[in-house]
Every structure is written in structure tokens, then in C-alpha cells.
Design an enzyme around this catalytic site. Sequence first.
Site, short mmCIF file in Angstrom:
data_model
loop_
_atom_site.label_atom_id
_atom_site.label_comp_id
_atom_site.label_asym_id
_atom_site.label_seq_id
_atom_site.Cartn_x
_atom_site.Cartn_y
_atom_site.Cartn_z
N ARG A 1 26.38 20.60 24.52
CA ARG A 1 27.82 20.89 24.55
C ARG A 1 28.46 20.21 23.34
O ARG A 1 27.86 19.30 22.75
CB ARG A 1 28.44 20.32 25.83
N ARG B 1 36.77 21.14 33.36
CA ARG B 1 35.92 20.51 32.33
C ARG B 1 35.75 21.45 31.15
O ARG B 1 35.65 21.01 30.01
CB ARG B 1 34.56 20.14 32.95
N ARG C 1 26.56 27.93 38.69
CA ARG C 1 26.57 26.54 39.18
C ARG C 1 27.23 26.44 40.55
O ARG C 1 26.79 25.68 41.41
CB ARG C 1 27.26 25.62 38.15
#
Length: 395
Positions: free
Chosen positions: A180, A273, A284
Site C-alpha cells: 500500500r 481506511r 474482506r
Amino acid sequence: MKPFYDQQGGAPTLIHQDQQNGASNGSELKDGTFQTSTTIGNKTYVIGGADSETLSIDVRIFDKCLGEWVNPTVLGTKPLSCEGHSVVLLKDRIIVLKKNPKPDDHTWFLEVDTQYVRRQKKKLGTEVVAWSKGVIGNVEKPVVISGPSGVGKGTLISKLMKEFPSMFGFSVSHTTRAARGMEKDGVHYHFSEKSIMEKEIKDGKFLEFASVHGNLYGTSVEAVEMVSDAGKRCILDIDVQGARSVRASSLEAIFIFICPPTMEELERRLRKRGTETEEQVLKRLRNAQAEIEQGKSSGIFDFILYNDKLAECYDSLKKLLGLDGYVTPPPNPAAREFNLPMDYSVCKLDDRIIIYDNSLELENIIMLDVSSLEGGAPGRTRGLDFIRMEQLHIQ
Ligand code: ADP
Ligand code: 5GP
């Protein structure tokens, strides 16, 4: 002395049967190499010489039933060869004490029948032995933290490491997922090629691994040992499958599962996030329900914490780690080193190994207590306790 002949058809190799009460101080052979032999049942483990490629101490087994030499699969990091060594047989492993002045590299264990070795024998279908480096003293049990993506594991771990920097160290996992934006290779993860990671898994370099949300993740043995070697308590952020594997391994740990207050809040946190694509967020969230069910019911976890208000959850985490009101002591790396005499012999007395200077200097007699060993292959063997005779007040 009883001669056996090498199966490779080379020059005869002698097995020196100098084992006494499970201890052997070895002998130098005519060709200048040094070896010890340890007989357990029908097998004689000959340790010595140097592997020409790796310069590490070699291991071969003479099987008396088959009447032939066996070259075992040797797992774990191998000790570099040295001028000589002594061996002492414990129940399921052989201690190898190198004649080596380095204060942090003299004690090794060759595991021959531990649970780990037995499992690997079954898995590989070959004769297996495993090396494990011996380390003085112990560290606190590692902490395994699991929970669905977005629940706040990383946030809680960061707070803990920030407040107790000399006490905790993070086990840096390997993953095949892309980094990321802010993530650094070697800090947050070791970002790896799938084929390389698969090869390393096959070579036994991983404590556990799992396919999570479509990518491969795993904890290398080295990642955990590096933290423990620094005298710190290791924190592992791994999924439930990984936690199950660690539970079944020789690593004794505390297992904590973090739950979200609600699924809606979990989704809000994941989206806020902003590190995953919409498709990944949905994947997820789909996996989260099953993870929470397993986390609560599998019996893997010692503690379940709800991360509703962050400050409250963090306080609970500190409490269960015994850190409320804790004052961090400074680390003392010197306490994990010990000097052995340059030239010594060993003998065994119950759970103790007596190491005596061949010059028979009384003050150089050392007792090695191996009654409280912990860990072992595929990681280090901890809990070695060296005591000088003078400290025992023996005249
Ligand atoms: P994980 O490591 O479990 O995937 P993170 O630590 O990255 O989760 O947290 C996911 C998001 O939720 C982050 O933006 C973090 O700031 C936020 N967060 C963590 N704990 C709380 C909490 N108790 N209340 C609200 N937001 C939280
Ligand atoms: P992320 O991609 O958000 O960093 O992590 C996704 C999931 O993978 C999290 O549940 C995290 O705990 C898990 N994970 C991270 N490292 C490892 C690992 O080494 N082994 C296993 N089994 N899971 C891991």
C-alpha cells in the site's frame, strides 16, 4: 574403535565409539577432520567434518539394521564447522558444543526425534534431523493477534510498540500482495514473488503460511527469531489459519482475537481506511464473518477483545499482557553471551552438563543446566543456563 565403510565407496571411515554416559568429546581422524558419534538405538549419528559447499558441520547416520550409511535431510540453519566439538545426548536431541571462542555461537542442538522432526519425517518420507541454535535465557512468550481486516489490529499493535519500544518487536511477515502507499518493504511486510515464497515454504523456512483474501501470507522462522534474539517479545499479526498453525507448532504464544463491535462498524473502518479497492473491501467483508465465528469458537484463542472504543480496548490489551503500571527495564544483551574455555571436555550429570577446561583450571569448570529448555526447531532452543563453578562456591 569400530570401522564402518562409507557407502560412497571412498576410503574407510572410522566411527570412534567414545561415547560415555551419552557424552562424547570426539576425535581427530587421520585426514585431519574431527567427528563425534552418538548411538541411539540402532542408529549412530556421526557429526563432524565440513560440508564443502556450505562449510557447515556435516551429519551422517549409520543404520546398524540396514548395515549402511544414510544421508539425512538436514533442516534448519546449520552451525559453521570449527576446530572440534563435544556432544551430549539428551532424550530426543544431541547438544553440540563447539570449540569456538565466540560467546554467542557455541551451543547447538541436533534434533533427532523431537515432535518437529517426527512430523517432518512423515511429511518428507526420509530420515530427517534438524539443527536449532541454543540461546541463553528466555524471552516472554510471543503474542499472536488475529481478527478480521479493518478491526484495528495494526492500530493496537502500533500503540503498543510506540509505548513500549524496547519491549516489543514486530514479526515482519512475507506477503504476495502489493504494497500500500505508505508501506515499506522489510518494515510492514517482506513483499515477495509467489514462486520465491513457495520455494522458501518448501524449504521449511516458514513457521506458518496461509492464503488470505486471495494472497499468500506467511511468518518466517527468522522473522520471529530476530525479534527474540534482540531480547524483545514478538508480536505476530496473522489470520486465524495462521494462528491455528502456530498453536500446533513448538512456538508457545499467547493468542488474542480482536472482534469488531458490529459488522457495520467494521465496514465503516475498512472503507474509511481507503487502502483497498471496492472489490477487495467486499472480499474482506465476506471473509470477516467466517473469521469471527472461527475466532470465537475454535478454541485457538486465549483471549477475545472487542475493539469498540480504541482507548478502552488498548487498556484491556495492556492489562492482559501484564503491562498496567509496568516500568520497562533496559535490555541487557550481554546477559545472553557466555565465554567457554578455549579447550574443554564435557560430561553429563542428569540434566546438567559439566564443561571442564582441559588444563584442569578449577575456576574454569562450568555447569550448563538444560532442565528448562524451550522452543527448538524450526526456531532457536532457549533457556540455556551457564553457571561458573566459582559462582556455586565449590572449593
Ligand atoms: P487491521 O490492522 O485490523 O486491518 P487497522 O488497524 O488498519 O485494522 O484499522 C482499520 C481502520 O480503523 C483504521 O483507519 C483505524 O484508524 C481505524 N480504527 C481502529 N480502531 C478503531 C476504533 N476502536 N474506533 C474507530 N476506528 C478505529
Ligand atoms: P493486510 O493485507 O490487511 O495487511 O492483511 C490481511 C490479513 O492477513 C490480516 O488478517 C492479517 O492478520 C493476515 N496476515 C498478515 N500477515 C500474515 C502472516 O504472516 N500469516 C498469516 N497467516 N496471516 C497474515
